[in-house]
Design a protein around this motif. Structure first.
Motif, short mmCIF file in Angstrom:
data_model
loop_
_atom_site.label_atom_id
_atom_site.label_comp_id
_atom_site.label_asym_id
_atom_site.label_seq_id
_atom_site.Cartn_x
_atom_site.Cartn_y
_atom_site.Cartn_z
N HIS A 99 -27.22 -31.58 -42.56
CA HIS A 99 -27.71 -30.63 -43.71
C HIS A 99 -28.91 -31.37 -44.58
CE1 HIS A 99 -24.31 -27.77 -43.50
NE2 HIS A 99 -23.80 -28.65 -42.79
N HIS A 100 -29.82 -31.74 -43.65
CA HIS A 100 -31.05 -32.57 -44.49
C HIS A 100 -32.16 -31.72 -44.73
CE1 HIS A 100 -28.43 -35.95 -43.18
NE2 HIS A 100 -28.72 -35.47 -41.84
N GLY A 101 -32.87 -31.83 -45.70
CA GLY A 101 -33.87 -31.14 -45.92
C GLY A 101 -34.23 -31.00 -47.38
N VAL A 102 -35.44 -30.74 -47.84
CA VAL A 102 -35.74 -30.55 -49.47
C VAL A 102 -35.30 -29.20 -49.81
CG1 VAL A 102 -37.70 -32.32 -49.14
CG2 VAL A 102 -38.08 -29.87 -48.86
N PHE A 103 -35.06 -28.24 -49.10
CA PHE A 103 -35.03 -26.92 -49.39
C PHE A 103 -33.52 -26.52 -49.61
CE2 PHE A 103 -39.04 -26.50 -47.31
CZ PHE A 103 -39.91 -26.10 -48.41
N ASP A 104 -33.15 -25.84 -50.41
CA ASP A 104 -31.70 -25.46 -50.77
C ASP A 104 -31.09 -24.93 -49.45
OD1 ASP A 104 -31.61 -26.41 -53.42
OD2 ASP A 104 -31.73 -24.29 -54.11
N HIS A 105 -31.71 -23.84 -48.74
CA HIS A 105 -31.06 -23.36 -47.91
C HIS A 105 -30.92 -24.48 -46.45
CE1 HIS A 105 -34.73 -23.11 -45.28
NE2 HIS A 105 -35.44 -23.09 -46.66
N GLU A 106 -31.74 -25.47 -46.39
CA GLU A 106 -31.53 -26.47 -45.53
C GLU A 106 -30.25 -27.21 -45.84
OE1 GLU A 106 -35.32 -28.13 -43.80
OE2 GLU A 106 -35.47 -28.44 -45.83
N ARG A 107 -29.86 -27.70 -47.10
CA ARG A 107 -28.78 -28.11 -47.17
C ARG A 107 -27.46 -27.40 -47.24
NH1 ARG A 107 -29.01 -33.19 -50.14
NH2 ARG A 107 -30.96 -34.24 -49.76
N ARG A 108 -27.73 -26.13 -47.74
CA ARG A 108 -26.45 -25.21 -47.70
C ARG A 108 -26.24 -24.76 -46.08
NH1 ARG A 108 -28.82 -21.02 -49.78
NH2 ARG A 108 -29.34 -19.99 -47.53
N ASP A 109 -27.13 -24.37 -45.22
CA ASP A 109 -27.00 -23.68 -43.88
C ASP A 109 -26.64 -24.98 -42.88
OD1 ASP A 109 -26.83 -21.29 -45.43
OD2 ASP A 109 -29.07 -21.13 -44.81
N GLY A 110 -27.58 -25.87 -42.87
CA GLY A 110 -27.76 -27.09 -42.00
C GLY A 110 -28.46 -26.47 -40.71
N GLN A 111 -28.69 -27.51 -39.95
CA GLN A 111 -29.70 -27.38 -38.65
C GLN A 111 -29.43 -28.25 -37.82
OE1 GLN A 111 -33.86 -27.77 -39.44
NE2 GLN A 111 -33.21 -28.01 -41.42
N THR A 112 -29.87 -28.01 -36.69
CA THR A 112 -29.74 -29.05 -35.51
C THR A 112 -30.97 -30.04 -35.52
OG1 THR A 112 -28.71 -27.31 -33.94
CG2 THR A 112 -29.71 -29.41 -32.97
N PHE A 113 -30.64 -31.39 -35.43
CA PHE A 113 -31.44 -32.46 -35.27
C PHE A 113 -31.41 -32.90 -34.12
CE2 PHE A 113 -30.85 -31.73 -39.80
CZ PHE A 113 -32.18 -31.86 -40.41
N VAL A 114 -32.34 -33.29 -33.32
CA VAL A 114 -32.09 -33.98 -31.98
C VAL A 114 -32.73 -35.55 -32.21
CG1 VAL A 114 -32.71 -33.90 -29.62
CG2 VAL A 114 -32.37 -31.87 -30.84
N VAL A 115 -31.98 -36.49 -31.46
CA VAL A 115 -32.45 -37.74 -31.74
C VAL A 115 -32.64 -38.58 -30.36
CG1 VAL A 115 -31.57 -40.20 -32.67
CG2 VAL A 115 -30.99 -37.88 -33.78
N ASP A 116 -33.70 -39.20 -30.23
CA ASP A 116 -34.00 -40.02 -29.14
C ASP A 116 -34.00 -41.54 -29.48
OD1 ASP A 116 -34.50 -37.70 -27.60
OD2 ASP A 116 -36.62 -37.78 -28.13
#
Length: 123
Positions: free
Chosen positions: A15-32
């Motif tokens: 749930h990272h990001g500067v926007f409220d919807h990013e914090r609320r809804d979340g999203q996929t992050f891919v790590v290498d």
């Protein structure tokens, strides 16, 4: 001497990001990850205890991504690098954080940040 151990494409939901919807809804992050370490002892002994257990590493990195939201992928990448460097055998860590669903009003395939961190020398 430094060998390289890579773990790529580790999908995590955060749930990272500067926007409220990013914090609320979340999203996929891919790590290498690419870790610099000497694998000679593990190769000679054929013993998991002499190297980085990448299964445990994946679990720790996922926990670092999936908890405690931050605004920037720069902060997240630093957190992940710090997790990698907890193992004293790791000399350096190269971390790439992909944010494929970044809120950009354009067609794009990925946003990614790569950092490299080294173990601090002890005096």
């Amino acid at each position: 001497m430094s060998d390289e151990l890579a773990l790529t494409g580790l999908a995590c939901f955060g749930h990272h990001g500067v926007f409220d919807h990013e914090r609320r809804d979340g999203q996929t992050f891919v790590v290498d990850l690419v870790l610099g370490l000497d694998t000679a002892a593990a190769a000679a002994s054929d013993d998991l205890h002499h190297t980085v257990d990448y299964g445990n590493l994946a679990t720790s990195v996922r926990a670092a991504v999936e908890n405690d939201p931050v605004d920037l992928i720069e902060t997240l990448a630093q957190r992940i690098a710090s997790v990698c460097l907890l193992d004293a055998r790791v000399e350096w860590a190269r971390v790439t954080v992909h944010k494929p669903d970044a809120p950009i009003d354009a067609t794009f395939s990925d946003v990614a940040l790569t950092i490299t961190r080294e173990r601090e020398a002890t005096t």
